[in-house]
Write an enzyme that holds these catalytic residues in place. Structure first.
Site, short mmCIF file in Angstrom:
data_model
loop_
_atom_site.label_atom_id
_atom_site.label_comp_id
_atom_site.label_asym_id
_atom_site.label_seq_id
_atom_site.Cartn_x
_atom_site.Cartn_y
_atom_site.Cartn_z
N ARG A 1 34.20 45.10 27.47
CA ARG A 1 35.61 45.76 27.86
C ARG A 1 36.39 46.20 27.03
O ARG A 1 37.11 47.36 26.90
CB ARG A 1 36.13 44.59 28.87
N LYS B 1 42.25 47.49 29.28
CA LYS B 1 43.25 46.26 28.94
C LYS B 1 44.25 46.87 27.91
O LYS B 1 43.87 46.42 26.65
CB LYS B 1 42.64 45.08 28.69
N GLU C 1 45.86 45.82 42.65
CA GLU C 1 45.58 44.31 42.08
C GLU C 1 47.22 43.85 41.85
O GLU C 1 47.97 44.41 42.04
CB GLU C 1 44.93 44.42 40.89
N1 PLP Z 1 43.72 42.32 36.36
C1 PLP Z 1 44.68 42.72 35.00
C2 PLP Z 1 45.60 43.57 35.18
C3 PLP Z 1 44.64 41.48 34.18
O1 PLP Z 1 45.43 41.74 33.18
C4 PLP Z 1 43.56 40.50 34.06
C5 PLP Z 1 43.28 39.71 33.13
O2 PLP Z 1 42.59 39.69 32.14
C6 PLP Z 1 42.66 40.55 35.28
C7 PLP Z 1 42.79 41.34 36.22
C8 PLP Z 1 41.57 39.29 35.26
O3 PLP Z 1 40.82 39.69 34.43
P1 PLP Z 1 39.75 38.80 33.85
O4 PLP Z 1 38.93 38.14 35.10
O5 PLP Z 1 38.52 39.51 33.11
O6 PLP Z 1 40.54 37.91 33.03
C1 COI Z 2 44.18 37.32 31.34
O1 COI Z 2 44.00 36.70 32.53
O2 COI Z 2 43.61 36.95 30.38
C2 COI Z 2 45.44 38.11 31.23
O3 COI Z 2 45.27 39.05 30.19
C3 COI Z 2 46.29 38.23 32.26
C4 COI Z 2 47.76 38.23 31.48
C5 COI Z 2 48.70 38.07 32.76
C6 COI Z 2 47.97 36.80 30.84
#
Ligand code: PLP
Ligand code: COI
Length: 341
Positions: free
Chosen positions: A82, A184, A220
């Site tokens: 990612r 991200k 989201e």
């Molecule tokens: N959506 C957003 C905007 C996020 O910042 C995060 C955190 O990483 C997620 C979703 C969840 O992603 P992940 O499960 O890969 O941490």
């Molecule tokens: C994560 O879950 O890793 C994120 O980057 C989300 C952030 C709001 C801390």
């Protein structure tokens, strides 16, 4: 190895400076070897690309102490992939995916004393990030970059741990159609700061963002994807090109199907149908699965049937299975767990 003396069970989601971090620099078209360093500060030119045009991306994953005393992390290869996607979208050089995983391992090893003990409720949050470092004044990508990883021990993202949250439907958009919502990039989070401060001032834990084009579909929150449970026990999760492809959500889809025998629908979810779901949760590395009890849409309260006291039963099963895999209590699918120590 002796653990640091921290109050593990009472940690919030905050930054604690640890002993070591990883740094690699990109110059003249290539990444250097990288190294573990002790200095937590970065000195950059005032005109660096990151300061002027927000050329910065990041990742988030966690390391866990398993029941049998190992230190592991969860699917770091997906964070590497990612981050490579994020880099390409912001015209940054990709930090090679295999080196990303090696650097995560090295950084966690160097900070093993900060990995919270099993059963403490805390974990080690790992933050890889990359930024444009040389002076850029015309709008264009930088030529030089820094890739870094720091770690910090953390507790629950939301105060109150597993208590259901109240969130609001936001009037602000987090990401544009065909924009950067699916990567991200720091800029997405800058976009969400006014919305999150507004939500907090009004007493809400988070925002539910809708699709900016029609404002009818659930996207989201600022830091997590949504999962919903139907009254007949299906997992439903929004599908959209402008949300972050959460690794937790993708893992939960697998867990629901293959560990819990649930039906799963990844599809557009209309705001209008949210009132018909039995359970709602926010899923992400930081959020793990945080249950939602109430969603307020401009004064109209959507109350999930589970109420405000505890996580719904299906969400709980998903939570226990996912964290069981992450902490070595349950057997993980091939390749999900990377053993560090
Ligand atoms: N959506 C957003 C905007 C996020 O910042 C995060 C955190 O990483 C997620 C979703 C969840 O992603 P992940 O499960 O890969 O941490
Ligand atoms: C994560 O879950 O890793 C994120 O980057 C989300 C952030 C709001 C801390």
């Amino acid at each position: 190895m002796e653990k640091k003396q921290l109050d593990w069970s009472n940690l919030g989601f905050g930054y604690i400076e640890t002993d070591a971090r990883f740094v690699s620099a990109y110059k003249d078209g290539k990444w250097d070897d990288g190294a573990i360093v002790t200095d937590a500060n970065i000195v950059l030119n005032e005109c660096a690309g990151v300061f002027q045009y927000a050329q910065t991306i990041f990742e988030g994953l966690k390391a866990y102490t398993t029941e049998d005393g190992h230190i592991v992390c969860f699917r770091p290869d997906l964070n590497a992939a990612r981050m490579a996607d994020s880099a390409r979208r912001l015209e940054m050089p990709v930090f090679p995916e295999d080196r990303f995983v090696e650097a995560v391992v090295e950084t966690v090893k160097a900070n093993a004393a900060y990995v919270p003990p099993f059963g403490s409720g805390a974990t080690l949050y790992i933050r890889p990030y990359m930024m444009g470092t040389n002076p850029v004044i015309g709008v264009k990508p930088a030529d030089e970059y820094m890739f870094r990883i720091f770690v910090t021990p953390v507790g629950p993202y939301f105060k109150g741990g597993a208590k259901p949250l109240t969130i609001k439907v936001s009037d602000f958009d987090r990401a544009a159609p065909h924009g950067t919502g699916h990567i991200k990039a720091g800029l997405n989070y800058a976009m969400s700061l006014h919305a999150i401060v507004t939500a907090h001032e009004e007493g809400y834990a988070e925002n539910m963002y809708l699709d900016p084009q029609t404002r009818t579909k659930v996207e989201e929150t600022g830091g997590a994807n949504f999962i919903f449970i139907t009254k007949d026990n299906k997992l439903v999760t929004p599908k959209s090109d402008s949300i972050l492809p959460s690794i937790t959500r993708r893992s939960l889809v697998y867990v629901a199907k293959h560990y819990l025998g649930m039906e799963v629908e990844e599809r557009e979810v209309l705001l209008e149908e949210v009132k018909d779901f039995a359970e709602c949760g926010l899923c992400g590395t930081a959020a793990v699965i945080s249950p939602v009890g109430k969603i307020v849409d401009h004064g109209n309260e959507i109350c999930l049937p589970g109420g405000m006291d505890e996580m719904g039963p299906v969400t709980k099963k998903l939570y226990d299975t996912l964290t069981g895999i992450q902490m070595g209590r349950l057997e993980a699918p091939e390749g999900w767990i990377k053993t560090i120590l």
